[in-house]
Structure formats: C-alpha cells, structure tokens
Design a protein around this motif. Structure first.
Motif, PDB file in Angstrom:
ATOM      1  N   ALA A 466     -34.441  15.278 -19.119  1.00 20.33           N
ATOM      2  CA  ALA A 466     -33.252  14.853 -18.781  1.00 20.33           C
ATOM      3  C   ALA A 466     -32.250  14.038 -19.460  1.00 20.33           C
ATOM      4  N   GLN A 467     -31.075  14.415 -19.671  1.00 16.19           N
ATOM      5  CA  GLN A 467     -30.204  13.555 -20.389  1.00 16.19           C
ATOM      6  C   GLN A 467     -29.404  12.853 -19.539  1.00 16.19           C
ATOM      7  N   PRO A 468     -29.334  11.429 -19.493  1.00 10.30           N
ATOM      8  CA  PRO A 468     -28.495  10.441 -18.574  1.00 10.30           C
ATOM      9  C   PRO A 468     -27.049  10.828 -19.040  1.00 10.30           C
ATOM     10  N   SER A 511     -27.762  12.590 -14.437  1.00  9.70           N
ATOM     11  CA  SER A 511     -28.550  13.002 -15.368  1.00  9.70           C
ATOM     12  C   SER A 511     -28.509  14.680 -15.233  1.00  9.70           C
TER      13      SER A 511
END
Length: 608
Positions: A466-468, A511
C-alpha cells in the motif's frame, strides 16, 4: 372494481405466462417430470416445432388413475410435503404448477399406468376444463399429449417464432439434458420423421461430448474433477484455442439441474481472462455438486436460476479450480496427456494436485539461466517508465528472459514435446522437429507469455504493498457501496486500499496499491466495490496489475526480424514447455502449431 377471487382457469393461465414461454418450456417440464418418475427412456414426438403437437412418452413409475385429476390441479405434488423438503429439493420438479399451467393453454391429455395395475387410465383437459377419468390401454409409464399450444391465448401464440426456430430451442434443451443424463435414452421425431436419438449406456466421455457438442470440442476438452469444502466441481472445459464468438456452449448444472448463475459465469470468465482472445467466449460443461440445503432452487418460476447460501465460497472454488487447470496447459501438451482427458477406459480426472503428464521430466530440459542478449537494465528501465519508478530490483526481471539450452536430447533419448529447432522463418517463426512432425512457434508471442508469467510470479512474492496518500481522497459513492466498503474493510486492506466510511454516502481513502498508484485508483476502487457487492469477490486489482505486467512483458519480448541462434531457439522451446499457459500469448492468441507427418504426407498426396 371490488376485490374477488380469480377463476381457477385464469389463475392457471397467469401461471402459464411464467412457466410456459414456448414449446421448449413444455418439453422441459414434461421430460423433467418423466425423469423424476424414474424413466430410462423418453420419446418426444413433435409437430410444427411443437406448436401443433408435443407428445412425451416415458417408461417411469406411472400415476394412479384416481390421482390423475390431482396431477392437473395447482400445487399438487408427490415430491415435497414440508418446509424441510423444500429446503433440500433433490428432484427436478417440485412446484406442482407445470401440468395445470400447460393444460390451461392447450388441448391436453394425460394417460398413465403403474406397473402393477391391470390397465391404464386417461384424463382430457381442454383449455383448462377438466374432463372425466376414462380407462385406456397403456404400457407401464406415462404419456402426456399437448396439442394446439396457446390456442385459447392468441396474444401469446403470435409471439411464437418460425417452426425451425422453435424446434431449435427444443433441440438445444435436449442437448443440454443429454450431457447431464447419459443414462437415459432420448428419441425425438418431428413431423413424423425420426430426427435425433441419444442412446443410453456407458459411453466414454469423448463419444458423449462429440455426439452433443461436436468432435472439435471433444478433442480440445480438459477433464475437471476437484473436491473441497463440501463442494465438487467436475466436467469439461475447452482449451483456450477452442473459443466461441458467443456463449452457446456454456453448460452449468447444479446438483444435476441445468441453471444459469451469474456468479459462476463470472468465476469462469475470470479463470479464462488471462488466456482468451478479446471478445471470445469459453466453452464448458460443468457439474457443481453440494449439499441441497446450501442452495435454494425455489427462486425462479421456470427453475432456471438458483441462489447459493455462500456465493463467495462457490465463486472462489470455481475460479481457483479452473484457473489451476488452465495454468497446466503448457505448449507441447496434448489433451490426451492431461490426466482425465476424454478417452475410452477412463482415467483419473484433473484435480488440484494434478499435473501435466511429463511435467516431472521437464526438469531434464530446464536450462541454466542465460539471456538472449536482451539487457536486464533495459527491462527494469521500461518497468520504471511504466510505473513511474522501480517497484522491484532489476534482478527480478532476469528470469523474464529466455534461457539457452544444449541441443542434445535428455539422457533417456526422449525428444521434448516441442522438439528441437531446425530454422527460423522470416525472423518471426521458429521451425522445430519433434517426434510427430513439424512444430511452428511464434517467437514473440511465446517469449511474451514466458516473461509475463515470470513477472507475475516475482510480484506475487513481493505482494501488493500500500502507498499512503499525502491527502486522503474523499469519494462520493452510493449507500450500498458505502455499506460494502465498511463491511469489507479487511478485504480492501489486503488489496492495498485503506478505506473508512466518512458518511452515509462518502468514503475516505488513505492508501492505494503502490503498483497502481499512477493509474486511476478512484475508478479501480469503484469497480472493486461493485465486484464485492455483486459477486462477493474481486480480482480487479490483480487484473489491473497483470495488465501492466503484460505490457512490460510485451516490451521486453524478442521482436520480429531478431535473428536467434539455434541454442537460443531451443532455450525458448524448453521455457515454453515449462511455463504455465504458454499455449497462448498474453492476448489469447496461440503461440504454436503442430503438423504431423501424416498431415504433411496428405499435402503432397504421398502414398496414393
């Protein structure tokens, strides 16, 4: 207008509007009744596509003379007696609506005799008006005669199609029945002439499939048989190269009942999406078996649909079973070499632990890692251009390149399935010689699939990270989608989405999947929620990831007019034999073709 009860005849005609759509509906209901009565032979006589006459004769258990009037009265049945029976229906019919509904819109006669009775009896019904019981000479079993369908409902009759069309609908349903019930003999005549006969007996799978769906389907069919979690899925699926422009060869049976189910159809479509050419439809004959209490068959008047108690489990079970079976369709493998392939004498069916025959010896042809001169840093650079930055180190792409192999046979002297390269044609095709004849390989398509499968394997090991987001994304959705997001928050988290409900019709997204951050995560999340709502499962994120990896593999694959050495060509052939789904490129096109010596002899009229 005051409220008053409807006449029985009108009630039956209203019910006929739900149950009796066309002559094929009548044939279906009457033949299913015959099967429920234990029939082993059913004769179907038709005139004018079933509009003028439908006569169904069976050798089943028959009906007592004094029960004939009950048989044509509404909601009278011998198949259920309590709610418990309704929740575990094991027969094809159970509502007790078919005969009275059909009799209300036709000139109807019912004749029957039980094996122990001295003689039979008959009952005439004319447009819903029931006559008297009369003695009748009759063999054990039952005959139902339906004449002049919709004669008293002209508005319905004018919607019937041409004779050939109505007959085609009947023949299609009988084909579906023949696939499910090879133990029953079906004889069909039309306008006084025999038109079709399905013999009963222990036919091998290839014969039954060829008789109903054609020899091409039988030759390309893979046998499936897998059990787990109280479920069993068995039957046949066609290899991807045998695809259709329409869904005309898709047959699903749940506990022996032919049904349509969107969740299962979606699972099958997902299993094929990585190997099927755009716009094409898979072909299959699948039987799903489960405890009758886990499926509700009482959701459609004509019993065409069912409702599963746990549709998510069913969807996932079907998808994973078929996906694994299709993954084993490596280039160079015949249907005949697949466990459980249609063949006389029978063989074990494909299951989750199954493998392609010869897979154990593939290791003998697996070469040491070397490249064809395509640089790893170029692959990583193309990856970074696609995704905005490198999500994996360049080493992850090294396996994506074909590898060299010695041209000598394996120690036991066997020739690999795709043989050994002899030439390259126009810089596009590899020509190879195997034990049967000539193999032709589209080198770009084959290399593209090999690279794609290895990129998928590499990223499966990395997982979906996951990318915030710097600023949470506020997403306006419908209330149903908001409910789904709230309920399925753990599932969304596994896919890389951190989603919380911020209002009755609003979501806050903190995210997104890192691999897809530069795509359109908002549209992707909406699609994911729609899948979870409708099917209870989703592969949208994986599909979006795979699309990007497919593009990457295409960029990294060898191009046309690239001259390869013989060792490089053999390396590609060996990798094809060891790579899942290598019979098709990423877009569903075939990667190879084979021509036997016999075929080539016929080209040149040898032996004549």
């Amino acid at each position: 207008m005051p409220i008053r009860p409807l006449p029985d005849t009108l009630i039956n005609q209203i019910a006929a509007g739900e149950v009796v759509e066309r002559p094929a509906s009548v044939v279906k209901e009457l033949v299913e009744n015959a099967l429920d009565a234990g029939a082993r032979r059913v004769d179907i006589d038709l005139e004018e596509g079933g509009v003028r006459l439908i006569r169904i004769r069976d050798d089943g258990g028959g009906i007592a003379a004094d029960e004939l009037p009950l048989a044509v009265s509404r909601h009278a049945t011998s198949k259920i007696a309590s709610l418990d029976d309704l929740e575990a229906v094991a027969t094809l019919g159970f509502r007790g609506e078919a005969l009275p509904s059909i009799a209300s819109v036709s000139r109807f006669q019912l004749a029957s005799r039980r094996p122990g009775d001295e003689h039979g009896a008959s009952l005439q019904v004319d447009g819903g008006r029931v006559g008297e019981i009369a003695p009748k000479a009759h063999a054990p079993g039952t005959t139902v005669e339906v004449r002049d369908l919709f004669f008293n409902v002209p508005a319905r009759r004018k919607f019937l199609r041409a004779e050939r069309t109505e007959l085609g609908h009947i023949e299609e349903w009988l084909r579906s029945l023949a696939l499910a019930r090879p133990d029953v003999e079906l004889r069909v005549s039309h306008n006084g002439k025999p038109s079709r006969r399905y013999k009963a007996g222990d036919l091998d799978a290839a014969a039954r499939l060829g008789e109903t769906l054609g020899e091409d389907f039988a030759r390309s069919a893979l046998r499936i048989d897998h059990s787990g979690a109280g479920l069993r899925l068995h039957g046949w699926i066609a290899q991807p190269h045998y695809s259709r422009s329409s869904a005309d060869q898709q047959y699903l049976y749940v506990n022996g009942r032919s049904v349509r189910d969107r969740s299962v159809a979606h699972a099958v479509k997902l299993a094929y999406q990585d190997v099927l050419f755009h716009g094409r439809q898979p072909a299959y004959v699948l039987f799903l078996e489960l405890d009758p209490t886990r499926v509700d068959v009482n959701v459609h008047p004509a019993k065409h649909e069912v409702r599963f108690r746990d549709s998510r489990l069913i969807h996932d079970f079907v998808y994973r079973t078929l996906q694994e079976a299709l993954a084993q369709t490596r280039a160079g493998t015949d249907v005949a070499s697949m466990p459980g392939a249609p063949a006389a004498g029978g063989s074990p069916a494909f299951g989750s632990a199954g493998a392609i025959q010869g897979a154990a010896t593939m290791a003998a042809w697996t070469p040491q890692p070397q490249s064809l001169g395509l640089r790893v840093d170029e692959a990583a650079g193309a990856y970074a251009a696609l995704y905005g930055r490198a999500e994996a180190p360049p080493e992850a792409f090294a396996p994506a390149m074909p590898r060299q192999d010695a041209t000598l046979p394996a120690g036991d002297g066997q020739v690999p399935p795709l043989g050994y390269a002899v030439a390259q044609l126009h810089g596009i095709y590899i020509l190879a010689e195997n034990a049967e004849g000539l193999v032709v390989v589209d080198m770009h398509a084959a290399h593209e699939r090999i690279g794609y499968e290895r990129l998928k394997a590499a990223h499966d090991g990395i997982g979906l990270r996951a990318q915030p987001l710097l600023v949470p994304l506020v997403l306006a959705v419908g209330e149903r989608d908001a409910d789904v997001a709230e309920r399925e928050a753990p599932t969304l988290a596994e896919l890389g989405f951190d989603v919380t409900r911020s209002g009755p019709q609003a979501l806050s997204v903190r995210s997104v999947p890192a691999l897809l951050a530069h795509a359109e995560p908002e549209g992707l999340l909406r699609d994911v929620l729609a899948d979870l709502r409708e099917h209870g499962a989703t592969r949208r994120v994986a599909a979006a990831r795979d699309e990007l990896l497919s593009t990457m593999a295409c960029h990294g694959a060898v191009r046309a007019n690239r001259r390869l050495t013989v060792p490089e060509m053999n390396a590609l052939l060996r990798d094809m034999e060891a790579t899942e789904r290598s019979g098709q490129c990423n877009h569903g096109r075939p990667t190879w073709a084979r021509f036997s010596l016999g075929e080539m002899d016929r080209w040149f009229l040898r032996g004549r």
